[in-house]
Enzyme design. Sequence first.
Site, short mmCIF file in Angstrom:
data_model
loop_
_atom_site.label_atom_id
_atom_site.label_comp_id
_atom_site.label_asym_id
_atom_site.label_seq_id
_atom_site.Cartn_x
_atom_site.Cartn_y
_atom_site.Cartn_z
N ARG A 66 0.81 -1.21 0.00
CA ARG A 66 0.00 0.00 0.00
C ARG A 66 0.85 1.26 0.00
O ARG A 66 0.37 2.35 -0.31
CB ARG A 66 -1.00 -0.02 1.18
CG ARG A 66 -1.99 1.11 1.09
CD ARG A 66 -3.28 0.95 1.94
NE ARG A 66 -3.27 -0.09 2.93
CZ ARG A 66 -2.72 0.03 4.14
NH1 ARG A 66 -2.18 1.16 4.52
NH2 ARG A 66 -2.76 -0.99 4.97
N TYR A 119 -14.66 17.65 -15.49
CA TYR A 119 -15.08 16.26 -15.40
C TYR A 119 -16.21 16.14 -14.38
O TYR A 119 -16.11 16.63 -13.25
CB TYR A 119 -13.88 15.40 -14.99
CG TYR A 119 -14.10 13.93 -15.23
CD1 TYR A 119 -14.22 13.43 -16.51
CD2 TYR A 119 -14.17 13.05 -14.16
CE1 TYR A 119 -14.42 12.08 -16.74
CE2 TYR A 119 -14.37 11.69 -14.38
CZ TYR A 119 -14.50 11.22 -15.67
OH TYR A 119 -14.69 9.89 -15.88
N ASP A 191 -6.22 19.76 -13.86
CA ASP A 191 -6.41 18.42 -14.40
C ASP A 191 -6.04 18.52 -15.87
O ASP A 191 -6.77 19.11 -16.67
CB ASP A 191 -7.87 17.99 -14.20
CG ASP A 191 -8.16 16.60 -14.77
OD1 ASP A 191 -7.41 16.16 -15.67
OD2 ASP A 191 -9.14 15.97 -14.34
N LYS A 216 -6.28 7.44 -19.83
CA LYS A 216 -6.52 8.03 -21.14
C LYS A 216 -5.24 7.99 -22.00
O LYS A 216 -4.80 6.92 -22.35
CB LYS A 216 -7.07 9.44 -20.97
CG LYS A 216 -8.17 9.57 -19.89
CD LYS A 216 -9.47 8.85 -20.27
CE LYS A 216 -10.47 8.78 -19.12
NZ LYS A 216 -10.84 10.04 -18.52
C1 LIG Z 1 -11.38 10.28 -17.25
C2 LIG Z 1 -11.11 11.55 -16.56
C3 LIG Z 1 -10.97 11.60 -15.16
C4 LIG Z 1 -11.17 10.37 -14.29
O1 LIG Z 1 -10.20 9.41 -14.51
P1 LIG Z 1 -10.46 7.82 -14.27
O2 LIG Z 1 -9.15 7.23 -14.61
O3 LIG Z 1 -11.57 7.44 -15.19
O4 LIG Z 1 -10.84 7.67 -12.84
C5 LIG Z 1 -10.69 12.81 -14.58
N1 LIG Z 1 -10.53 13.93 -15.33
C6 LIG Z 1 -10.66 13.93 -16.66
C7 LIG Z 1 -10.47 15.19 -17.42
C8 LIG Z 1 -10.94 12.73 -17.33
O5 LIG Z 1 -11.07 12.73 -18.66
#
Ligand SMILES: *Cc1c(COP(=O)(O)O)cnc(C)c1O
Length: 400
Positions: A66, A119, A191, A216
Amino acid sequence: MADEPSDTGAHKRGPSTASVHAGEPRRKFGNALATPIIQTATYTFANTQELRDHFEQRITREEYGRYGNPTQRVAEEKLAALDSAEDCLLFSSGMAAITTALFAMLSRGAHVVVTDDSYRRTRQFLNSVLHRYGIEVSTVPAGDFDAMQDAIRPTTRVLLSESPTNPYNCILDLERFAEIGRRHRVKTIIDATFATPYNQRPLEFGVDLVFHSATKYLGGHNDLMAGAVLGSTDLVDGIRAMQGVMGAVVDPFAAYLLIRGLKTFALRIERQNANAQAIAEFLEAHPKVVRVHYPGLPSFPNHDIARRQMRGFGGVVTFEVEGDLDIASRVVDACRIPRIAPSLGGVESLIEQPALMSFYELTTEERLQVGIKDNLIRYSVGIEDAGDLIADLAAALERA
Ligand SMILES: *Cc1c(COP(=O)(O)O)cnc(C)c1O
């Protein structure tokens, strides 16, 4: 940028070299070339003296799954090199990164300013989960710095935005964002999932912390889930301590898949930038398309800021077709190459209607209130041949 430590004297390596080599020791376990997957939940100590040395920080080593894993460390160092970050911490998903970091940075009575085109789950976490723990949230339009400054209170601890935003690709002036944070002694977070460190490195503009959903573009193959937080060692250490409590750690195999995906990171992003630009230009000239939201188009608001702070404009093209929800569905259904799915950033092109995906349970009126139009289509451009993707879209728009 000028103040990056690795820049002093030595030649600064580019993103492709970093994505292949950064974070990887020249000599690995068993003389392997590939980074081994260290599939273990715990680590052994030779004797109690080693245990004491570990807890008194005389030695650096692993302790328990962890708190980290050697495969994870390699992926983290690679990402830190790509984003010019002092430190990086990986999580089991993008949302795990965001929620754990915000839990670490906020306490009861604190206030957060978040931009609107963000998001959906991030805003949900702030407005419904953290709100229950006595944290207050103000939402301001993305890019409206006057509204952002007006929203700042003595209790504000965090300014949070995306750039480009989801799904409209709004561009935030990162230097200005960071400056507002410094002036008000508030931490700034971007982000940067849509941009990736190939196209934009927010820390170089003075932003305090960067989030990525590594699910992504960083993973890039739609086969893993992970998230990353990057920033100063000081900030990331606080979040690491919280992760040790919350437990949303990345699995060693997912960390390996991420390293594997990152090998072609720069190649993929270059191709996706080029494909998206070509598709955006095609769509902008198409009579059945009302509007294209892509930062690489000169007609796009803040195109000049995007050019100043980005190397490329990313792989997501959002556009509005002439007509309603059903016409947009017909266009989506008529496409033969992109698959219908949530997510973005992988080698396969994906297509979706935000009104039918992330915002399905809302009515048209409620969706309009949060800015999601019924005729909107989000196209996450993959690495296929641009000519094929455009011919496919042309035929789909014709048939719809
Ligand atoms: C997909 C996404 C998230 C969340 O990520 P996960 O890996 O699906 O938990 C957060 N911010 C943005 C801009 C995203 O496209």
